[in-house]
Structures are given as structure tokens and as C-alpha cells.
Motif scaffolding. Structure first.
Motif, PDB file in Angstrom:
ATOM      1  N   LYS A 214      -8.055   6.646   9.590  1.00  0.00           N
ATOM      2  CA  LYS A 214      -6.607   6.879   9.550  1.00  0.00           C
ATOM      3  C   LYS A 214      -5.994   6.140   8.367  1.00  0.00           C
ATOM      4  O   LYS A 214      -6.514   5.126   7.925  1.00  0.00           O
ATOM      5  N   PRO A 215      -4.867   6.643   7.850  1.00  0.00           N
ATOM      6  CA  PRO A 215      -4.181   5.906   6.777  1.00  0.00           C
ATOM      7  C   PRO A 215      -3.715   4.541   7.279  1.00  0.00           C
ATOM      8  O   PRO A 215      -3.484   4.343   8.473  1.00  0.00           O
ATOM      9  N   PHE A 216      -3.594   3.608   6.371  1.00  0.00           N
ATOM     10  CA  PHE A 216      -3.060   2.291   6.712  1.00  0.00           C
ATOM     11  C   PHE A 216      -1.646   2.441   7.253  1.00  0.00           C
ATOM     12  O   PHE A 216      -0.889   3.309   6.796  1.00  0.00           O
ATOM     13  N   THR A 217      -1.281   1.592   8.184  1.00  0.00           N
ATOM     14  CA  THR A 217       0.125   1.453   8.550  1.00  0.00           C
ATOM     15  C   THR A 217       0.732   0.465   7.561  1.00  0.00           C
ATOM     16  O   THR A 217       0.010  -0.262   6.866  1.00  0.00           O
ATOM     17  N   LYS A 218       2.048   0.415   7.502  1.00  0.00           N
ATOM     18  CA  LYS A 218       2.681  -0.544   6.585  1.00  0.00           C
ATOM     19  C   LYS A 218       2.336  -1.969   6.996  1.00  0.00           C
ATOM     20  O   LYS A 218       2.086  -2.823   6.151  1.00  0.00           O
ATOM     21  N   LYS A 219       2.276  -2.218   8.294  1.00  0.00           N
ATOM     22  CA  LYS A 219       1.941  -3.553   8.786  1.00  0.00           C
ATOM     23  C   LYS A 219       0.530  -3.958   8.321  1.00  0.00           C
ATOM     24  O   LYS A 219       0.316  -5.086   7.874  1.00  0.00           O
TER      25      LYS A 219
ATOM     26  N   CYS B  53      -2.683   4.568  -2.477  1.00  0.00           N
ATOM     27  CA  CYS B  53      -2.424   6.010  -2.486  1.00  0.00           C
ATOM     28  C   CYS B  53      -3.516   6.750  -3.260  1.00  0.00           C
ATOM     29  O   CYS B  53      -4.046   7.753  -2.788  1.00  0.00           O
ATOM     30  N   LYS B  54      -3.867   6.262  -4.429  1.00  0.00           N
ATOM     31  CA  LYS B  54      -4.898   6.908  -5.249  1.00  0.00           C
ATOM     32  C   LYS B  54      -6.265   6.897  -4.566  1.00  0.00           C
ATOM     33  O   LYS B  54      -7.065   7.807  -4.766  1.00  0.00           O
ATOM     34  N   ASP B  55      -6.526   5.856  -3.752  1.00  0.00           N
ATOM     35  CA  ASP B  55      -7.790   5.764  -3.018  1.00  0.00           C
ATOM     36  C   ASP B  55      -7.756   6.529  -1.700  1.00  0.00           C
ATOM     37  O   ASP B  55      -8.726   6.526  -0.950  1.00  0.00           O
ATOM     38  N   GLY B  56      -6.621   7.149  -1.378  1.00  0.00           N
ATOM     39  CA  GLY B  56      -6.504   7.924  -0.156  1.00  0.00           C
ATOM     40  C   GLY B  56      -6.359   7.086   1.101  1.00  0.00           C
ATOM     41  O   GLY B  56      -6.582   7.569   2.210  1.00  0.00           O
ATOM     42  N   LEU B  57      -5.941   5.826   0.936  1.00  0.00           N
ATOM     43  CA  LEU B  57      -5.806   4.936   2.091  1.00  0.00           C
ATOM     44  C   LEU B  57      -4.401   4.947   2.679  1.00  0.00           C
ATOM     45  O   LEU B  57      -4.180   4.429   3.771  1.00  0.00           O
ATOM     46  N   ILE B  58      -3.446   5.487   1.933  1.00  0.00           N
ATOM     47  CA  ILE B  58      -2.118   5.791   2.473  1.00  0.00           C
ATOM     48  C   ILE B  58      -1.755   7.175   1.950  1.00  0.00           C
ATOM     49  O   ILE B  58      -2.310   7.640   0.956  1.00  0.00           O
ATOM     50  N   THR B  59      -0.822   7.822   2.615  1.00  0.00           N
ATOM     51  CA  THR B  59      -0.409   9.169   2.206  1.00  0.00           C
ATOM     52  C   THR B  59       0.629   9.077   1.080  1.00  0.00           C
ATOM     53  O   THR B  59       1.239   8.023   0.862  1.00  0.00           O
TER      54      THR B  59
END
Length: 90
Positions: A29-34, A73-79
Motif C-alpha cells: 500500500k502507499p505510505f500514509t502521511k503519518k 512519488c517517483k518510486d511509487g511509494l505514494i500516489t
């Protein structure tokens, strides 16, 4: 063999960091901001020591946050939506 030190190859080579267990997260899943802030604080502390940032240098910290979220974002870890909507937390 390539040097996977995230502080020498790329400002924030998150995928090269293999031990992120302290985040206790689902890697699919993408990282949450926390989660992103928690990891940023961990990385920034080490990076600030290595680069000699002055304590309380808010401009440097904000610049690093921008570079860090760009790398996530570039690594696909956040949208892309997360990248576009997350406010500066520092």
C-alpha cells in the motif's frame, strides 16, 4: 556491487533501504502521511548530521521534505494525489 547507501547514491533512495520494519506497514500500500513523516524524521536526523545542517534550519528541512516526497512519488511509494495534496508539515 552497487553502493546502496541512500545518503550517497540518491538523496532519498527509499527502495534501497531494506529494513523499514520500524514502520510496521503493509509494503503493498502507499505510505500514509503519518508513515512518511516518521520515516522522514529518521532519515533527516542522519542526513542532517552527515551534511552538517544547523539545528533549527527550517528552510533546509522544508527543502529536504520536498525532495523526499518527490522521491516517494517517483518510486511509487505514494500516489500523485498524495504528492500534490500533502501540505508542508515543517
Amino acid at each position: 556491487m552497487a553502493n546502496l547507501d541512500p545518503f550517497t547514491n540518491h538523496p532519498y533512495n527509499i527502495k534501497a533501504m531494506t529494513n523499514l520494519d520500524f514502520l510496521e506497514r503493509d509494503p503493498k500500500k502507499p505510505f500514509t502521511k503519518k508513515e512518511a513523516i516518521k520515516l522522514f524524521r529518521y532519515i533527516y536526523k542522519i542526513k542532517a548530521e552527515r551534511l552538517g545542517y544547523r539545528k533549527g534550519d527550517e528552510v533546509a528541512k522544508r527543502t529536504e521534505w520536498n525532495d523526499y516526497t518527490d522521491a516517494l512519488c517517483k518510486d511509487g511509494l505514494i500516489t500523485s494525489k498524495q504528492y500534490d495534496t500533502w501540505d508542508q508539515p515543517f
